[in-house]
Design a protein around this motif. Structure first.
Motif, PDB file in Angstrom:
ATOM      1  N   ALA A 112       0.834  -1.205   0.000  1.00 50.56           N
ATOM      2  CA  ALA A 112       0.000   0.000   0.000  1.00 50.56           C
ATOM      3  C   ALA A 112       0.869   1.254   0.000  1.00 50.56           C
ATOM      4  CB  ALA A 112      -0.926  -0.007   1.211  1.00 50.56           C
ATOM      5  N   LYS A 113       1.966   1.221   0.736  1.00 49.97           N
ATOM      6  CA  LYS A 113       2.875   2.371   0.772  1.00 49.97           C
ATOM      7  C   LYS A 113       3.465   2.635  -0.610  1.00 49.97           C
ATOM      8  CE  LYS A 113       7.052   4.062   3.098  1.00 49.97           C
ATOM      9  NZ  LYS A 113       8.113   3.729   4.096  1.00 49.97           N
ATOM     10  N   LYS A 114       3.872   1.565  -1.302  1.00 46.33           N
ATOM     11  CA  LYS A 114       4.422   1.724  -2.652  1.00 46.33           C
ATOM     12  C   LYS A 114       3.363   2.266  -3.608  1.00 46.33           C
ATOM     13  CE  LYS A 114       7.988  -1.860  -2.340  1.00 46.33           C
ATOM     14  NZ  LYS A 114       8.426  -3.193  -2.815  1.00 46.33           N
ATOM     15  N   PHE A 115       2.137   1.774  -3.462  1.00 45.47           N
ATOM     16  CA  PHE A 115       1.081   2.277  -4.346  1.00 45.47           C
ATOM     17  C   PHE A 115       0.824   3.758  -4.098  1.00 45.47           C
ATOM     18  CE2 PHE A 115      -3.269   3.473  -5.196  1.00 45.47           C
ATOM     19  CZ  PHE A 115      -3.361   3.167  -6.546  1.00 45.47           C
ATOM     20  N   ASN A 116       0.762   4.163  -2.836  1.00 46.48           N
ATOM     21  CA  ASN A 116       0.537   5.574  -2.533  1.00 46.48           C
ATOM     22  C   ASN A 116       1.647   6.444  -3.117  1.00 46.48           C
ATOM     23  OD1 ASN A 116      -1.898   5.258  -1.147  1.00 46.48           O
ATOM     24  ND2 ASN A 116      -0.881   4.871   0.806  1.00 46.48           N
ATOM     25  N   GLY A 117       2.888   5.924  -3.095  1.00 49.84           N
ATOM     26  CA  GLY A 117       3.996   6.658  -3.713  1.00 49.84           C
ATOM     27  C   GLY A 117       3.808   6.785  -5.214  1.00 49.84           C
ATOM     28  N   PHE A 118       3.360   5.726  -5.835  1.00 49.36           N
ATOM     29  CA  PHE A 118       3.087   5.722  -7.276  1.00 49.36           C
ATOM     30  C   PHE A 118       1.986   6.717  -7.618  1.00 49.36           C
ATOM     31  CE2 PHE A 118       0.987   2.995 -10.808  1.00 49.36           C
ATOM     32  CZ  PHE A 118       1.563   3.768 -11.797  1.00 49.36           C
ATOM     33  N   LEU A 119       0.912   6.704  -6.834  1.00 53.00           N
ATOM     34  CA  LEU A 119      -0.193   7.631  -7.048  1.00 53.00           C
ATOM     35  C   LEU A 119       0.282   9.077  -6.925  1.00 53.00           C
ATOM     36  CD1 LEU A 119      -3.290   8.168  -7.319  1.00 53.00           C
ATOM     37  CD2 LEU A 119      -3.415   7.975  -4.831  1.00 53.00           C
ATOM     38  N   GLY A 120       1.124   9.348  -5.914  1.00 51.35           N
ATOM     39  CA  GLY A 120       1.610  10.703  -5.720  1.00 51.35           C
ATOM     40  C   GLY A 120       2.554  11.161  -6.817  1.00 51.35           C
ATOM     41  N   ALA A 121       3.309  10.207  -7.407  1.00 49.20           N
ATOM     42  CA  ALA A 121       4.275  10.554  -8.449  1.00 49.20           C
ATOM     43  C   ALA A 121       3.623  10.737  -9.813  1.00 49.20           C
ATOM     44  CB  ALA A 121       5.353   9.475  -8.537  1.00 49.20           C
ATOM     45  N   CYS A 122       2.463  10.113 -10.052  1.00 43.71           N
ATOM     46  CA  CYS A 122       1.811  10.152 -11.375  1.00 43.71           C
ATOM     47  C   CYS A 122       0.339  10.534 -11.254  1.00 43.71           C
ATOM     48  CB  CYS A 122       1.949   8.794 -12.060  1.00 43.71           C
ATOM     49  SG  CYS A 122       3.649   8.206 -12.239  1.00 43.71           S
ATOM     50  N   PRO A 123       0.033  11.688 -10.656  1.00 44.57           N
ATOM     51  CA  PRO A 123      -1.375  12.039 -10.442  1.00 44.57           C
ATOM     52  C   PRO A 123      -2.160  12.218 -11.733  1.00 44.57           C
ATOM     53  CG  PRO A 123       0.053  13.920 -10.005  1.00 44.57           C
ATOM     54  CD  PRO A 123       0.946  12.750 -10.190  1.00 44.57           C
ATOM     55  N   ASP A 124      -1.501  12.699 -12.805  1.00 46.40           N
ATOM     56  CA  ASP A 124      -2.216  12.953 -14.054  1.00 46.40           C
ATOM     57  C   ASP A 124      -2.691  11.651 -14.705  1.00 46.40           C
ATOM     58  OD1 ASP A 124      -1.803  15.634 -13.697  1.00 46.40           O
ATOM     59  OD2 ASP A 124      -0.065  15.754 -15.020  1.00 46.40           O
ATOM     60  N   ALA A 125      -1.900  10.575 -14.569  1.00 46.61           N
ATOM     61  CA  ALA A 125      -2.314   9.285 -15.126  1.00 46.61           C
ATOM     62  C   ALA A 125      -3.552   8.772 -14.404  1.00 46.61           C
ATOM     63  CB  ALA A 125      -1.183   8.273 -15.020  1.00 46.61           C
ATOM     64  N   PHE A 126      -3.560   8.859 -13.067  1.00 49.42           N
ATOM     65  CA  PHE A 126      -4.699   8.372 -12.295  1.00 49.42           C
ATOM     66  C   PHE A 126      -5.930   9.255 -12.494  1.00 49.42           C
ATOM     67  CE2 PHE A 126      -1.326   6.047 -10.230  1.00 49.42           C
ATOM     68  CZ  PHE A 126      -1.929   4.831  -9.923  1.00 49.42           C
ATOM     69  N   ALA A 127      -5.714  10.534 -12.745  1.00 52.51           N
ATOM     70  CA  ALA A 127      -6.851  11.441 -12.948  1.00 52.51           C
ATOM     71  C   ALA A 127      -7.649  11.061 -14.181  1.00 52.51           C
ATOM     72  CB  ALA A 127      -6.352  12.876 -13.072  1.00 52.51           C
ATOM     73  N   GLY A 128      -7.010  10.384 -15.161  1.00 54.41           N
ATOM     74  CA  GLY A 128      -7.707  10.004 -16.375  1.00 54.41           C
ATOM     75  C   GLY A 128      -8.124   8.551 -16.446  1.00 54.41           C
ATOM     76  N   LEU A 129      -7.840   7.766 -15.398  1.00 53.95           N
ATOM     77  CA  LEU A 129      -8.193   6.341 -15.400  1.00 53.95           C
ATOM     78  C   LEU A 129      -9.703   6.142 -15.376  1.00 53.95           C
ATOM     79  CD1 LEU A 129      -5.831   4.386 -12.963  1.00 53.95           C
ATOM     80  CD2 LEU A 129      -5.758   4.452 -15.458  1.00 53.95           C
ATOM     81  N   ARG A 130     -10.153   5.096 -16.097  1.00 50.34           N
ATOM     82  CA  ARG A 130     -11.560   4.688 -16.035  1.00 50.34           C
ATOM     83  C   ARG A 130     -11.746   3.450 -15.160  1.00 50.34           C
ATOM     84  NH1 ARG A 130     -14.975   8.575 -18.537  1.00 50.34           N
ATOM     85  NH2 ARG A 130     -13.766   9.503 -20.240  1.00 50.34           N
TER      86      ARG A 130
END
Length: 428
Positions: A112-130
């Motif tokens: 979960a910690k690694k995922f949160n780091g990934f989310l924080g590093a690539c917010p624009d990718a997650f903002a467009g996910l369906r």
């Protein structure tokens, strides 16, 4: 080939040769697995860099292992593609370095910690996910709401072996989410607080609790509900009148008992009619063999709009062999028992049920009595489909002496006999 790739509009890029099987077995040795994951990340980057922005990406589905270097490369590539060209539907399916059975609580927290780091590093990718699929992660309670907040366009969320610790609460609010699937976690309750576009929910093997596993808040479009649970002695019996009290819009209900305890209570039509008045399709899956089916008639009494009913009776034999009596006793499995039910209106007529399907049909009194009962009440029945038992590959390999032989009628004479026992003429 490079020219062809620039012209394609649908992509499924995966580090696994067998979709969805990462948790059940190691496909490769770890070094090979990570090498392929790295190669797939570079392929993803190359494809998205060389594409013409004039061709819309209608579907972009990427399955990868959560490692910092590879994940960040994928996230940055997808974010760049979303900014420079049209991407209609993007999906991340995120695997972890360890399968769930190999994970300690510390591993789940680390994932979960690694995922949160990934989310924080690539917010624009997650903002467009369906669509987003996560597995094997133990979050802090605010984390999943934060993920939903970051994924503004998210329509589908699948959580497998994800939770926030034992007896935690998952509160879900989102403007665009249409599908939620939760498979095995330790949430005490999942609160569907405000989800104006939610249409279908699936909850598989929830954590035993003294509360209902789901709470329905504002879900005006919810129409499909799938509940599956391997019931044990400690499994709380659900009352549909209470569970669905705030969602009278359910039109498709699927209950899977996984060949174990029946964990839903037959209730009176007076209590159930208000919550099942729009139900049109009803599936009872994996009922244990040998138990009476009469109790399932409580649905017919209450759901007067029901059009199709499907029942699967199946004793999962390879599981049963593994679960000897000592194992069953130690792990809280219980003997199969008939549910008690008496019709509240013995002569009631159901005018909308037109199709009955049974998998696991056997030529015995249990099935014959049940079908005759349905025919008596469903006065406009048009089709009855009776199929033999379902058999998984492992069950099929067992010694035939260990299993009860099937009594399914296969030849013409047996067909005629069953038709006569059901009280129907041959043309019918």
């Amino acid at each position: 080939m490079m020219k062809l790739i620039t012209m394609l509009s649908r992509f499924f890029l995966s580090c696994s040769s067998v979709p969805g099987h990462h948790d059940s077995a190691r496909i490769f040795d770890p070094a090979e697995f990570f090498r392929i994951n790295s190669a797939m990340a570079h392929v993803t980057d190359n494809i998205l860099r060389t594409r013409s922005p004039e061709i819309t990406i209608s579907k972009l589905q990427i399955r990868f292992i959560l490692t910092q270097r590879d994940s960040y490369m994928i996230g940055e590539s997808v974010a760049r593609a979303m900014a420079t060209q049209k991407v209609d539907a993007a999906e991340f399916q995120i695997l972890t370095e360890k399968a769930y059975l190999e994970c300690s609580p510390a591993d789940l927290l680390d994932h979960a910690k690694k995922f949160n780091g990934f989310l924080g590093a690539c917010p624009d990718a997650f903002a467009g996910l369906r669509r987003l699929r996560l597995r094997n992660m133990r979050f802090a309670e605010p984390d999943i709401p934060n993920i939903l907040s970051a994924c503004k366009l998210l329509e589908s969320l699948h959580l497998t072996h994800c939770d926030s610790g034992k007896n935690s609460v998952l509160r879900v609010e989102h403007d665009q989410l249409t599908e939620l699937k939760v498979e095995v976690g330790k949430f005490e309750i999942v609160e569907l607080a405000c989800l104006p576009k939610l249409q279908q929910v699936s909850y598989n093997n929830w954590f035993n609790s003294h509360k209902d596993p789901l709470y329905f808040g504002f879900v005006p479009q919810l129409s499909k509900l799938w509940l599956a649970k391997t019931g044990r002695r400690s499994t709380r019996t659900l009352q549909l009148s209470q569970l669905l009290g705030n969602v009278p819009s359910i039109s498709d209900l699927h209950l899977d008992f996984q060949s174990e305890k029946i964990w839903v209570l037959p209730e009176s039509p007076k209590l159930l009619k208000p919550v099942l008045n729009k139900l049109q399709r009803f599936n009872l899956d994996n009922l244990p063999e040998g138990c009476d089916l009469a109790w399932t008639m409580f649905i017919l009494e209450a759901a007067l709009s029901l059009k199709e009913m499907c029942i699967t009776v199946w004793e999962h034999w390879c599981n049963r062999v593994m679960r000897n009596k000592e194992y069953q006793e130690r792990n809280g499995y219980c003997e199969k028992a008939d549910m008690e039910w008496k019709p509240h209106a013995p002569d009631f007529k159901h005018k909308n049920l037109v199709k009955l399907t049974i998998y696991g049909f056997q030529a015995d009194d249990i099935f014959v009595r049940f079908i005759r009962c349905v025919i008596k009440h469903a006065v406009n029945m048009a089709e009855i489909s009776l199929h033999d038992r379902k058999v998984c590959l492992h069950c099929g390999d067992l010694d035939p002496k260990m299993k009860c032989p099937s009594r399914y009628p296969w030849n013409a004479d047996e067909h005629v006999q069953i038709i006569e026992e059901l009280g129907m003429s041959l043309p019918a």
